[in-house]
Scaffold this motif. Structure first.
Motif, PDB file in Angstrom:
ATOM      1  N   GLU A   1     -79.982 -61.156  -9.781  1.00  0.00           N
ATOM      2  CA  GLU A   1     -80.342 -61.935  -8.590  1.00  0.00           C
ATOM      3  C   GLU A   1     -81.682 -61.453  -8.037  1.00  0.00           C
ATOM      4  O   GLU A   1     -82.094 -60.324  -8.267  1.00  0.00           O
ATOM      5  CB  GLU A   1     -79.257 -61.841  -7.507  1.00  0.00           C
ATOM      6  CG  GLU A   1     -79.252 -60.572  -6.708  1.00  0.00           C
ATOM      7  CD  GLU A   1     -78.369 -59.481  -7.289  1.00  0.00           C
ATOM      8  OE1 GLU A   1     -78.387 -58.383  -6.721  1.00  0.00           O
ATOM      9  OE2 GLU A   1     -77.678 -59.704  -8.299  1.00  0.00           O
TER      10      GLU A   1
ATOM     11  N   ASN B   1     -83.750 -60.550  -4.736  1.00  0.00           N
ATOM     12  CA  ASN B   1     -83.487 -60.105  -3.375  1.00  0.00           C
ATOM     13  C   ASN B   1     -84.731 -59.399  -2.841  1.00  0.00           C
ATOM     14  O   ASN B   1     -85.299 -58.555  -3.516  1.00  0.00           O
ATOM     15  CB  ASN B   1     -82.286 -59.156  -3.366  1.00  0.00           C
ATOM     16  CG  ASN B   1     -82.094 -58.507  -2.011  1.00  0.00           C
ATOM     17  OD1 ASN B   1     -82.166 -57.295  -1.895  1.00  0.00           O
ATOM     18  ND2 ASN B   1     -81.855 -59.295  -1.005  1.00  0.00           N
TER      19      ASN B   1
ATOM     20  N   TYR C   1     -79.150 -66.260  -6.129  1.00  0.00           N
ATOM     21  CA  TYR C   1     -78.190 -65.955  -7.191  1.00  0.00           C
ATOM     22  C   TYR C   1     -78.254 -67.041  -8.263  1.00  0.00           C
ATOM     23  O   TYR C   1     -78.510 -68.208  -7.975  1.00  0.00           O
ATOM     24  CB  TYR C   1     -76.769 -65.889  -6.626  1.00  0.00           C
ATOM     25  CG  TYR C   1     -76.594 -64.807  -5.593  1.00  0.00           C
ATOM     26  CD1 TYR C   1     -76.376 -63.492  -5.969  1.00  0.00           C
ATOM     27  CD2 TYR C   1     -76.669 -65.105  -4.236  1.00  0.00           C
ATOM     28  CE1 TYR C   1     -76.215 -62.494  -5.019  1.00  0.00           C
ATOM     29  CE2 TYR C   1     -76.517 -64.117  -3.281  1.00  0.00           C
ATOM     30  CZ  TYR C   1     -76.287 -62.816  -3.680  1.00  0.00           C
ATOM     31  OH  TYR C   1     -76.142 -61.831  -2.738  1.00  0.00           O
TER      32      TYR C   1
ATOM     33  N   TYR D   1     -81.786 -63.815  -0.576  1.00  0.00           N
ATOM     34  CA  TYR D   1     -81.009 -63.680  -1.810  1.00  0.00           C
ATOM     35  C   TYR D   1     -81.069 -64.976  -2.605  1.00  0.00           C
ATOM     36  O   TYR D   1     -80.951 -66.052  -2.045  1.00  0.00           O
ATOM     37  CB  TYR D   1     -79.535 -63.398  -1.508  1.00  0.00           C
ATOM     38  CG  TYR D   1     -79.264 -62.050  -0.931  1.00  0.00           C
ATOM     39  CD1 TYR D   1     -79.074 -60.941  -1.746  1.00  0.00           C
ATOM     40  CD2 TYR D   1     -79.185 -61.875   0.447  1.00  0.00           C
ATOM     41  CE1 TYR D   1     -78.814 -59.692  -1.204  1.00  0.00           C
ATOM     42  CE2 TYR D   1     -78.922 -60.634   0.998  1.00  0.00           C
ATOM     43  CZ  TYR D   1     -78.735 -59.554   0.159  1.00  0.00           C
ATOM     44  OH  TYR D   1     -78.483 -58.314   0.692  1.00  0.00           O
TER      45      TYR D   1
ATOM     46  N   ASP E   1     -83.302 -60.899   5.043  1.00  0.00           N
ATOM     47  CA  ASP E   1     -82.928 -60.511   3.689  1.00  0.00           C
ATOM     48  C   ASP E   1     -82.715 -61.795   2.887  1.00  0.00           C
ATOM     49  O   ASP E   1     -81.816 -62.584   3.195  1.00  0.00           O
ATOM     50  CB  ASP E   1     -81.642 -59.688   3.741  1.00  0.00           C
ATOM     51  CG  ASP E   1     -81.516 -58.716   2.608  1.00  0.00           C
ATOM     52  OD1 ASP E   1     -82.357 -58.757   1.694  1.00  0.00           O
ATOM     53  OD2 ASP E   1     -80.568 -57.912   2.630  1.00  0.00           O
TER      54      ASP E   1
END
Length: 132
Positions: free
Chosen positions: A99, A101, A91, A89, A87
């Motif tokens: 964000e 993702n 930010y 991410y 996963d």
């Protein structure tokens, strides 16, 4: 006559294999994350197998607050935790910017993205997205 039948059979088999390949890959989506130059202009795109863009956003190196990768585990047949997917991410400093993702099973180059951002190196990576 036998040569025509065998040739026709081979053509039909090849068409069937090609059709299965096209149908299987048609529903796959990909994430493309790229920074083309060192001035920090980057983009993230989600594309289907035909290259049509489903989602796109742009950002700059300076806007990145945090970049991380989480490992997703699932139980296997023997009830052990095994790596299932990853996963990603990303930010941003600006709270109004959504964000980035995405989930993928492809680990290769995934960890290089965060390093390239902070080293301000140009790159482009493509990842098959995991459908849940």
């Amino acid at each position: 006559m036998n040569k025509k039948i065998s040739f026709l059979t081979i053509i039909i088999i090849l068409i069937a294999i090609f059709s299965v390949f096209v149908i299987e890959n048609y529903h796959k989506d990909f994430a493309v994350i790229s920074c083309k130059n060192t001035d920090g202009n980057c983009y993230y795109k989600e594309k289907n197998a035909l290259g049509n863009v489903k989602y796109e956003t742009e950002f700059n190196f300076k806007e990145i607050m945090q970049c991380n990768i989480e490992t997703i585990y699932k139980k296997d047949v023997k009830d052990r935790d095994t790596v299932y997917a990853y996963d990603f991410y990303l930010y941003f400093i600006n709270a109004d910017k959504k964000e980035i993702n995405f989930k993928t099973k492809q680990r290769e180059n995934l960890d290089k993205i965060c390093g390239n951002f902070f080293e301000k190196k140009p790159f482009e990576y493509k990842f098959p997205l995991l459908k849940e």
